[in-house]
Scaffold this active site. Structure first.
Site, short mmCIF file in Angstrom:
data_model
loop_
_atom_site.label_atom_id
_atom_site.label_comp_id
_atom_site.label_asym_id
_atom_site.label_seq_id
_atom_site.Cartn_x
_atom_site.Cartn_y
_atom_site.Cartn_z
N LYS A 16 0.84 -1.21 0.00
CA LYS A 16 0.00 0.00 0.00
C LYS A 16 0.87 1.26 0.00
O LYS A 16 2.09 1.18 0.24
CB LYS A 16 -0.92 -0.05 1.22
CG LYS A 16 -1.89 -1.23 1.20
CD LYS A 16 -2.83 -1.19 2.41
CE LYS A 16 -3.78 -2.38 2.41
NZ LYS A 16 -4.82 -2.24 3.46
N TYR A 56 -12.35 -3.62 -3.31
CA TYR A 56 -12.80 -3.64 -1.91
C TYR A 56 -14.26 -3.99 -1.72
O TYR A 56 -14.63 -4.54 -0.69
CB TYR A 56 -12.47 -2.30 -1.23
CG TYR A 56 -11.03 -2.21 -0.79
CD1 TYR A 56 -10.51 -3.09 0.16
CD2 TYR A 56 -10.16 -1.25 -1.33
CE1 TYR A 56 -9.19 -3.02 0.56
CE2 TYR A 56 -8.83 -1.17 -0.93
CZ TYR A 56 -8.36 -2.07 0.03
OH TYR A 56 -7.05 -2.01 0.43
N ARG A 98 -1.62 -14.48 4.85
CA ARG A 98 -2.40 -13.78 5.90
C ARG A 98 -1.71 -13.91 7.26
O ARG A 98 -1.68 -12.98 8.04
CB ARG A 98 -3.82 -14.34 5.99
CG ARG A 98 -4.73 -13.97 4.85
CD ARG A 98 -5.07 -12.51 4.76
NE ARG A 98 -5.89 -11.98 5.83
CZ ARG A 98 -6.68 -10.90 5.70
NH1 ARG A 98 -6.78 -10.26 4.54
NH2 ARG A 98 -7.35 -10.46 6.71
N ARG A 115 2.27 -6.35 10.03
CA ARG A 115 1.52 -5.21 10.58
C ARG A 115 1.92 -4.93 12.03
O ARG A 115 1.96 -3.78 12.46
CB ARG A 115 0.01 -5.48 10.45
CG ARG A 115 -0.47 -5.33 8.99
CD ARG A 115 -1.87 -5.89 8.78
NE ARG A 115 -2.40 -5.57 7.44
CZ ARG A 115 -3.52 -6.08 6.96
NH1 ARG A 115 -4.24 -6.94 7.68
NH2 ARG A 115 -3.95 -5.74 5.75
N ASN A 135 -2.02 0.08 7.13
CA ASN A 135 -1.51 -1.21 7.62
C ASN A 135 -0.62 -1.92 6.59
O ASN A 135 -0.50 -3.13 6.59
CB ASN A 135 -2.66 -2.10 8.11
CG ASN A 135 -3.71 -2.32 7.04
OD1 ASN A 135 -3.51 -1.97 5.87
ND2 ASN A 135 -4.84 -2.90 7.42
N HIS A 138 -1.95 -5.25 1.54
CA HIS A 138 -3.18 -6.01 1.36
C HIS A 138 -2.80 -7.45 1.10
O HIS A 138 -1.80 -7.71 0.42
CB HIS A 138 -3.98 -5.48 0.15
CG HIS A 138 -5.04 -6.46 -0.28
ND1 HIS A 138 -6.27 -6.51 0.35
CD2 HIS A 138 -5.03 -7.44 -1.21
CE1 HIS A 138 -6.97 -7.49 -0.20
NE2 HIS A 138 -6.25 -8.07 -1.15
N GLU A 149 -9.27 -11.37 -7.26
CA GLU A 149 -8.35 -10.23 -7.14
C GLU A 149 -7.22 -10.32 -8.16
O GLU A 149 -6.86 -9.31 -8.79
CB GLU A 149 -7.76 -10.18 -5.73
CG GLU A 149 -8.77 -9.75 -4.68
CD GLU A 149 -8.21 -9.80 -3.27
OE1 GLU A 149 -8.93 -9.41 -2.35
OE2 GLU A 149 -7.05 -10.25 -3.07
N1 UDP Z 1 -9.93 -0.33 6.87
C1 UDP Z 1 -10.05 0.93 7.38
N2 UDP Z 1 -10.88 1.11 8.46
C2 UDP Z 1 -11.58 0.08 9.02
C3 UDP Z 1 -11.43 -1.20 8.47
C4 UDP Z 1 -10.60 -1.38 7.39
O1 UDP Z 1 -9.43 1.86 6.90
O2 UDP Z 1 -12.32 0.31 10.00
C5 UDP Z 1 -9.02 -0.52 5.73
C6 UDP Z 1 -7.73 -1.23 6.15
O3 UDP Z 1 -6.64 -0.61 5.49
C7 UDP Z 1 -7.98 -2.64 5.66
C8 UDP Z 1 -8.83 -2.43 4.41
O4 UDP Z 1 -9.64 -1.32 4.74
O5 UDP Z 1 -6.76 -3.33 5.40
C9 UDP Z 1 -9.70 -3.61 4.00
O6 UDP Z 1 -10.47 -4.07 5.07
P1 UDP Z 1 -10.61 -5.61 5.38
O7 UDP Z 1 -11.67 -5.75 6.41
O8 UDP Z 1 -10.78 -6.39 4.13
O9 UDP Z 1 -9.19 -5.95 6.08
P2 UDP Z 1 -7.94 -6.80 5.57
O10 UDP Z 1 -8.46 -7.94 4.75
O11 UDP Z 1 -7.07 -5.86 4.79
O12 UDP Z 1 -7.23 -7.25 6.82
MG MG Z 2 -9.83 -8.01 3.19
#
Ligand code: UDP
Ligand code: MG
Length: 171
Positions: A16, A56, A98, A115, A135, A138, A149
């Site tokens: 990112k 997203y 992950r 992270r 964070n 992705h 994706e």
């Molecule tokens: N995100 C955010 N605020 C939130 C939750 C998620 O900005 O309250 C952002 C964060 O950068 C996250 C991304 O949106 O990585 C996608 O969310 P997801 O729930 O898919 O999390 P991930 O799969 O990245 O752990």
């Molecule tokens: Mg996700």
């Protein structure tokens, strides 16, 4: 395809804007390389809003899960600069990646995860400030998400089959 071939997976990883701007892409990438994951595609891009909405929401169902406001905060964060997209391949690569990345909220991410080791932020603070959660990377959430994706981010001819000297566990 043999049964064991079904366990060879591909995962999408996106460095990112914060990891690119902080100049720690190399350090982070090392975490994936050192476990033996194989890079089968990689490029720097600056996707637009439509692309991130497809990524997203259409695939990740983020608006459904977390709401439009959170999507907008995240969109503002993701469009602050270019990102580096990558496809990694290996044995059960989706859950492995992950595990290496850690959970969404840096505050909850254990030390030893990307992270946890390279970022600090809580949902409480990001929500109060109205910003996306920086964070760093992705990573695809599951195998079905990964397939969609990779098709969104990469053309088939941007993914490479090549022999890896560790080749035993790759295609
Ligand atoms: N995100 C955010 N605020 C939130 C939750 C998620 O900005 O309250 C952002 C964060 O950068 C996250 C991304 O949106 O990585 C996608 O969310 P997801 O729930 O898919 O999390 P991930 O799969 O990245 O752990
Ligand atoms: Mg996700």
């Amino acid at each position: 395809m043999g049964k064991e071939q079904d366990l060879i997976q591909r995962s999408l990883v996106v460095f990112k804007p914060d990891s690119v701007q902080r100049g720690i892409v190399g350090k982070i990438l090392q975490r994936f390389e050192q476990v033996g994951l194989k890079i089968v595609g990689m490029k720097m891009v600056m996707p637009d809003e439509d692309h991130y909405r497809a990524h997203y929401e259409d695939i990740g169902e983020m608006i459904t899960r977390r709401g439009e406001k959170t999507f907008q905060y995240n969109l503002a964060y993701m469009t602050t600069g270019p990102v580096i997209a990558m496809v990694l391949e290996g044995v059960e690569a989706v859950p492995l990646v992950r595990k290496i990345v850690g959970p969404t909220e840096p505050k909850s991410a254990e030390m030893g995860t990307i992270r946890g080791d390279f970022s600090h932020m809580s949902f409480g603070y990001s929500d109060a400030k109205g910003i996306g959660v920086p964070n760093l990377v992705h990573a695809s959430g599951n195998v079905s998400e990964a397939k969609k994706e990779i098709a969104l981010w990469f053309k088939p001819d941007e993914l490479y089959d090549y022999s890896d000297v560790r080749a035993k566990f790759t295609r």
